[in-house]
Design an enzyme around this catalytic site. Structure first.
Site, mmCIF file in Angstrom:
data_model
loop_
_atom_site.group_PDB
_atom_site.id
_atom_site.type_symbol
_atom_site.label_atom_id
_atom_site.label_comp_id
_atom_site.label_asym_id
_atom_site.label_seq_id
_atom_site.Cartn_x
_atom_site.Cartn_y
_atom_site.Cartn_z
ATOM 1 N N GLY A 53 0.838 -1.200 0.000
ATOM 2 C CA GLY A 53 0.000 0.000 0.000
ATOM 3 C C GLY A 53 0.866 1.241 0.000
ATOM 4 O O GLY A 53 2.060 1.166 0.299
ATOM 5 N N CYS A 80 5.085 -6.234 1.551
ATOM 6 C CA CYS A 80 5.406 -4.810 1.603
ATOM 7 C C CYS A 80 4.760 -4.108 2.813
ATOM 8 O O CYS A 80 5.119 -4.384 3.939
ATOM 9 C CB CYS A 80 5.002 -4.175 0.266
ATOM 10 S SG CYS A 80 5.706 -2.551 0.031
ATOM 11 N N TYR A 81 3.793 -3.242 2.597
ATOM 12 C CA TYR A 81 3.131 -2.557 3.713
ATOM 13 C C TYR A 81 2.604 -3.566 4.729
ATOM 14 O O TYR A 81 2.679 -3.362 5.943
ATOM 15 C CB TYR A 81 1.990 -1.680 3.175
ATOM 16 C CG TYR A 81 1.238 -0.910 4.238
ATOM 17 C CD1 TYR A 81 1.755 0.269 4.760
ATOM 18 C CD2 TYR A 81 0.015 -1.367 4.717
ATOM 19 C CE1 TYR A 81 1.074 0.976 5.744
ATOM 20 C CE2 TYR A 81 -0.676 -0.671 5.695
ATOM 21 C CZ TYR A 81 -0.148 0.506 6.207
ATOM 22 O OH TYR A 81 -0.819 1.199 7.171
ATOM 23 N N HIS A 166 7.486 -7.387 -4.135
ATOM 24 C CA HIS A 166 6.194 -7.781 -4.724
ATOM 25 C C HIS A 166 6.350 -9.055 -5.556
ATOM 26 O O HIS A 166 6.891 -9.008 -6.656
ATOM 27 C CB HIS A 166 5.653 -6.647 -5.602
ATOM 28 C CG HIS A 166 5.202 -5.479 -4.800
ATOM 29 N ND1 HIS A 166 3.938 -5.382 -4.285
ATOM 30 C CD2 HIS A 166 5.868 -4.374 -4.379
ATOM 31 C CE1 HIS A 166 3.826 -4.266 -3.593
ATOM 32 N NE2 HIS A 166 4.989 -3.629 -3.625
ATOM 33 N N GLU A 168 4.017 -10.621 -6.988
ATOM 34 C CA GLU A 168 2.925 -10.739 -7.968
ATOM 35 C C GLU A 168 3.229 -10.089 -9.309
ATOM 36 O O GLU A 168 2.532 -10.328 -10.290
ATOM 37 C CB GLU A 168 1.633 -10.148 -7.375
ATOM 38 C CG GLU A 168 1.603 -8.637 -7.143
ATOM 39 C CD GLU A 168 2.245 -8.187 -5.827
ATOM 40 O OE1 GLU A 168 3.034 -8.954 -5.248
ATOM 41 O OE2 GLU A 168 1.972 -7.057 -5.383
ATOM 42 N N SER A 219 -25.503 -11.769 -27.091
ATOM 43 C CA SER A 219 -25.019 -10.795 -28.068
ATOM 44 C C SER A 219 -24.209 -11.484 -29.152
ATOM 45 O O SER A 219 -23.880 -10.882 -30.161
ATOM 46 C CB SER A 219 -24.135 -9.775 -27.361
ATOM 47 O OG SER A 219 -22.930 -10.415 -26.956
ATOM 48 N N GLY A 220 -23.857 -12.741 -28.912
ATOM 49 C CA GLY A 220 -22.961 -13.408 -29.846
ATOM 50 C C GLY A 220 -21.532 -13.421 -29.327
ATOM 51 O O GLY A 220 -20.709 -14.195 -29.781
ATOM 52 N N GLY A 221 -21.239 -12.546 -28.364
ATOM 53 C CA GLY A 221 -19.892 -12.503 -27.786
ATOM 54 C C GLY A 221 -19.650 -13.692 -26.857
ATOM 55 O O GLY A 221 -20.564 -14.453 -26.543
ATOM 56 N N VAL A 222 -18.380 -13.806 -26.413
ATOM 57 C CA VAL A 222 -18.000 -14.962 -25.598
ATOM 58 C C VAL A 222 -18.715 -14.983 -24.252
ATOM 59 O O VAL A 222 -19.203 -16.020 -23.806
ATOM 60 C CB VAL A 222 -16.473 -14.963 -25.333
ATOM 61 C CG1 VAL A 222 -16.066 -16.213 -24.591
ATOM 62 C CG2 VAL A 222 -15.711 -14.843 -26.621
ATOM 63 N N ASP A 223 -18.798 -13.819 -23.591
ATOM 64 C CA ASP A 223 -19.334 -13.810 -22.232
ATOM 65 C C ASP A 223 -20.786 -14.251 -22.186
ATOM 66 O O ASP A 223 -21.152 -15.138 -21.406
ATOM 67 C CB ASP A 223 -19.215 -12.414 -21.604
ATOM 68 C CG ASP A 223 -17.765 -11.996 -21.441
ATOM 69 O OD1 ASP A 223 -16.889 -12.860 -21.620
ATOM 70 O OD2 ASP A 223 -17.510 -10.819 -21.143
ATOM 71 N N SER A 224 -21.616 -13.625 -23.021
ATOM 72 C CA SER A 224 -23.035 -13.961 -22.930
ATOM 73 C C SER A 224 -23.295 -15.382 -23.439
ATOM 74 O O SER A 224 -24.136 -16.097 -22.892
ATOM 75 C CB SER A 224 -23.904 -12.937 -23.660
ATOM 76 O OG SER A 224 -23.669 -12.980 -25.048
ATOM 77 N N SER A 225 -22.533 -15.819 -24.450
ATOM 78 C CA SER A 225 -22.733 -17.189 -24.941
ATOM 79 C C SER A 225 -22.325 -18.211 -23.884
ATOM 80 O O SER A 225 -23.006 -19.219 -23.677
ATOM 81 C CB SER A 225 -21.912 -17.448 -26.203
ATOM 82 O OG SER A 225 -22.212 -16.490 -27.179
ATOM 83 N N LYS A 366 -11.803 -12.541 -17.280
ATOM 84 C CA LYS A 366 -12.155 -12.858 -18.669
ATOM 85 C C LYS A 366 -11.571 -14.198 -19.137
ATOM 86 O O LYS A 366 -12.255 -14.988 -19.777
ATOM 87 C CB LYS A 366 -11.639 -11.723 -19.563
ATOM 88 C CG LYS A 366 -11.971 -11.876 -21.012
ATOM 89 C CD LYS A 366 -13.143 -11.008 -21.366
ATOM 90 C CE LYS A 366 -13.547 -11.205 -22.801
ATOM 91 N NZ LYS A 366 -14.897 -10.670 -23.041
#
Ligand code: XMP
Length: 510
Positions: A53, A80-81, A166, A168, A219-225, A366
């Site tokens: 932080g 760290c912090y 860090h 990460e 919508s045809g996109g990956v997420d909604s499909s 994603k």
């Protein structure tokens, strides 16, 4: 399912900690550092990670450890912090820094739990002002650097592990092993696999939905499909998925999505609203105006369909949305890198239709959605598709949008995208598209003179779509695509390639 709580003390890297843990197949959530012990415990964590932080532990408003955390016996990794807070809590000594140490350091004499099995040099990314000057009681020194004598320490008995650097970030190349060692030392199950994610999400959906019905816009996109496939797996015929074809999709797109989803059993209603959208767009060339019209028409068609369904099938209680974890972190005011710029084409719900929101992807990133897409049987070429804007080809038809112009653009786009796949360049680019410009110019074809359209091709590399660079596609490839376009589409006689990065350009032209 095992979980790890990452307490956010404000580091810009907090989200990356979660990403890395997910890569190691451990589920983790970020909570604000102000969370109570009860809120932490509600996640049933196997361990807690304290992030870095920007504050000094000596600041008046320095964020503190949650009350009771140290007495809870939860294993802790303090970064760290977080390390400085631990040192303070156990009566070590923290030296206030006057300048921030920032950049790469090399660890010396590293040993102990977190460094087990790590050989060779250890380059560590530092970003801190304060540092630990004297070890707290019970702690053992486990690494130093030339500037920071106490760069890591541990109390294996209490299961508290601290690192000043860090692990990460990519600048700490072996950092992932440090995180892995932490998990291994505690015997934490690495069980966040696509199979388990699907199982666990399905269980949660069933519990939340019960016998009610769910509406989903495709919508045809990956997420909604993918969400369609997941909901189908969890609740089958209680799902009503509505795919509004606005006539602005790519060649064969509607058929492909429809086939993939219905083939896997999804209860899909396809509404062909292309005529309606086209007539609403008639004569409009301003891009923002196009977006507004498409958004408005979409809401009317989608909710009109929902109202019809309610009439026929009875009440539909839930509306499913593909909200992802980065959206959740972002709207909770979290920190971290910017995510994909979201253009919301769909405004608020009409007042007379009340739904409860169902957002099963709220905990996912994603790429995790893509992983479970495969698990749920989505064909690879659909799963790995580039993003495609909600207003579709309307914003790639510069000027007015007509069926004829869209058809030309669809064929150009198809030649370009198919060639990218054919030459194994598709996954090298983050997004590729074709634009139909309003420019007409003179050309020669055989013995004749032509006067036809100019199209632009654009391909970019990008991590987050906030910035992008134009893809250096091979000249030979561009030549092939250009020939194919001009030879097979008489309406086009000139092809240009966009060599503008973002900024100053945007990815789309409109
Ligand atoms: P720009 O053009 O702003 O695009 O650099 C960044 C990303 O957003 C997509 N994009 C949209 N997506 N509705 C969408 O759903 C829109 O109106 C819209 N405009 C741009 C674009 O395709 C790129 O991935």
């Amino acid at each position: 399912m095992t979980s790890i709580v990452v307490l956010d003390f404000g580091s810009q890297f907090t989200r990356l900690i979660t990403r890395r843990l997910r890569e190691l197949r451990v589920y983790s959530v970020i909570l604000p550092s102000s969370s109570s012990l009860a809120e932490i415990m509600a996640q049933q964590p196997a361990a807690v990670i304290l992030s870095g932080g920007p504050k000094s532990v000596y600041d008046l408003d320095a964020p503190q450890l949650p009350q009771g955390l140290l007495e809870s016996d939860l294993p802790i990794l303090a970064i760290c912090y977080g390390m400085q807070l631990i040192a303070q809590a156990f009566h070590g000594e923290v030296k206030a820094g006057t300048v921030r140490e920032y950049g790469k350091s090399v660890l010396s004499n590293f040993s102990g739990t977190l460094f087990s099995g790590i050989a060779g040099d250890f380059v560590a990314w530092m970003s801190h002002g304060d540092s630990v000057k004297a070890l707290p009681e019970g702690f053992k020194l486990t690494a130093s650097t030339s500037d920071t004598p106490i760069a890591a320490m541990e109390d294996a008995k209490r299961k508290i592990y601290c690192i000043q650097f860090h692990p990460e970030v990519n600048h700490t190349p072996k950092g992932i092993h440090v995180l892995e060692n932490f998990l291994l030392a505690l015997g934490i199950a690495m069980d966040w696999t696509p199979e388990h994610i699907v199982e666990s999400l399905s269980r949660d959906i069933k519990t939340q939905v019960g016998n009610e019905r769910v509406l989903l816009g495709i919508s045809g996109g990956v997420d909604s499909s993918t969400l369609g496939l997941l909901l189908n797996r969890a609740i089958g015929k209680q799902l009503f998925a509505v795919f509004v074809d606005h006539g602005l999709l790519r060649l064969n797109e509607r058929d492909e999505v429809e086939k993939a989803l219905t083939g896997l059993g999804v209860n899909l209603i396809v509404v062909d609203a292309s005529k309606r959208f086209l007539s609403a767009l008639e004569g409009v060339s301003d891009p923002e105006e196009k977006r507004k019209i498409i958004g408005r028409e979409f809401i009317e068609v989608f909710y009109g369909e929902a109202a019809k369904l309610q009439e026929k099938q009875g009440e539909i209680k839930f509306l499913a949305q593909g909200t992802l974890y980065p959206d959740v972190i972002e709207s909770a005011g979290g920190h971290g890198t910017a995510n994909i710029k979201s253009h919301h084409n769909v405004g608020g719900l009409p007042k007379d239709l009340k739904f409860e929101l169902l957002e099963p992807f709220r905990t996912l990133f994603k790429d995790e959605v893509r992983e479970i897409a495969s698990e749920l049987g989505m064909p690879k070429h659909l799963r790995d598709r580039h993003p495609f804007p909600g207003p579709g080809l309307a914003i790639r038809c510069i000027g007015t949008v007509t069926k004829e112009r869209l058809d030309v653009l669809r064929r150009v786009d198809d030649i370009f995208i198919s060639a990218l796949r054919e030459f194994d360049l598709y996954s090298e680019t983050a997004q590729a598209l074709a634009v139909l410009t309003p420019i007409r110019s003179v050309g020669v074809m055989g013995d004749g003179r032509t006067y036809a359209n100019t199209v632009a091709l654009r391909a970019v590399s990008s991590q987050d779509y906030m910035t992008a660079d134009w893809s250096r596609l091979p000249h030979e490839f561009l030549a092939t695509v250009s020939n194919r376009i001009v030879n097979s589409i008489p309406e086009v006689n000139r092809v240009v390639y966009d060599i503008t990065s973002k900024p100053p350009g945007t990815i789309e032209w409109e």
